[in-house]
Scaffold this motif. Sequence first.
Motif, PDB file in Angstrom:
ATOM      1  N   ASP A  13       0.849  -1.237   0.071  1.00 54.78           N
ATOM      2  CA  ASP A  13      -0.061   0.053  -0.031  1.00 54.78           C
ATOM      3  C   ASP A  13       0.956   1.262   0.063  1.00 54.78           C
ATOM      4  O   ASP A  13       0.438   2.443  -0.240  1.00 54.78           O
ATOM      5  N   GLU A  14       2.164   0.990   0.158  1.00 55.98           N
ATOM      6  CA  GLU A  14       2.955   2.276  -0.051  1.00 55.98           C
ATOM      7  C   GLU A  14       3.757   2.363  -1.160  1.00 55.98           C
ATOM      8  O   GLU A  14       4.865   3.160  -1.420  1.00 55.98           O
ATOM      9  N   ILE A  15       3.915   1.350  -2.129  1.00 58.63           N
ATOM     10  CA  ILE A  15       4.727   1.392  -3.327  1.00 58.63           C
ATOM     11  C   ILE A  15       4.327   2.522  -4.506  1.00 58.63           C
ATOM     12  O   ILE A  15       2.880   2.481  -4.351  1.00 58.63           O
ATOM     13  N   GLY A  16       4.911   2.817  -5.337  1.00 58.06           N
ATOM     14  CA  GLY A  16       4.355   3.803  -6.358  1.00 58.06           C
ATOM     15  C   GLY A  16       3.731   3.166  -7.519  1.00 58.06           C
ATOM     16  O   GLY A  16       3.687   1.900  -7.534  1.00 58.06           O
ATOM     17  N   PRO A  17       3.082   3.794  -8.270  1.00 60.44           N
ATOM     18  CA  PRO A  17       2.227   3.352  -9.308  1.00 60.44           C
ATOM     19  C   PRO A  17       2.886   2.315 -10.412  1.00 60.44           C
ATOM     20  O   PRO A  17       2.361   1.509 -10.979  1.00 60.44           O
ATOM     21  N   THR A  18       4.100   2.821 -10.634  1.00 58.96           N
ATOM     22  CA  THR A  18       4.830   1.919 -11.611  1.00 58.96           C
ATOM     23  C   THR A  18       5.008   0.555 -11.374  1.00 58.96           C
ATOM     24  O   THR A  18       4.535  -0.741 -11.959  1.00 58.96           O
ATOM     25  N   ASP A  69      -3.087 -10.203  -0.399  1.00 56.17           N
ATOM     26  CA  ASP A  69      -2.729  -9.352   0.774  1.00 56.17           C
ATOM     27  C   ASP A  69      -2.526  -8.053   0.544  1.00 56.17           C
ATOM     28  O   ASP A  69      -1.588  -7.592  -0.254  1.00 56.17           O
ATOM     29  N   PRO A  70      -3.157  -7.016   0.992  1.00 60.30           N
ATOM     30  CA  PRO A  70      -3.139  -5.679   0.718  1.00 60.30           C
ATOM     31  C   PRO A  70      -1.795  -4.962   1.306  1.00 60.30           C
ATOM     32  O   PRO A  70      -1.497  -3.999   0.726  1.00 60.30           O
ATOM     33  N   ILE A  71      -1.204  -5.730   2.012  1.00 59.98           N
ATOM     34  CA  ILE A  71       0.229  -5.205   2.800  1.00 59.98           C
ATOM     35  C   ILE A  71       1.506  -5.868   2.056  1.00 59.98           C
ATOM     36  O   ILE A  71       2.358  -5.310   1.766  1.00 59.98           O
TER      37      ILE A  71
END
Length: 130
Positions: free
Chosen positions: A62-67, A94-96
Amino acid sequence: FPDFLRPAAVAAAAGEATLASPTAFVTDNEHNAWQTERNTSLPADHLANLFMRTRVASVATDEIGPTLKRLYEAPELLAFLSALLQRPLFRLDDPIGACTINVFREGWHHAWHFDEAEFTVTLSLQAADE
């Protein structure tokens, strides 16, 4: 696979990883290759009782960028890997922890271990210094 990603995509993903890395969750512990507790029924020098240090930071899904998120969610990547391995594969729900970035600072490393998943895909965004 050389040029698996276009240089611009690699640069974007690496830039996003660099921006997220200062707040990555740090793990610093010791474990054996199976990531289990010490086995006191075995000799102290048995491989199951060989504990190695892991020091790594992780950026959660949930903290990684869009690429990287786009790449992870791309049906084409899943189809390619399934064809390569000749079996159906599925994304981790797994959302994390589904797609994470490992951050290694100077002197850090991940000790050898059996992974907890049957398959793991690792994408290196930059070469190691050594």
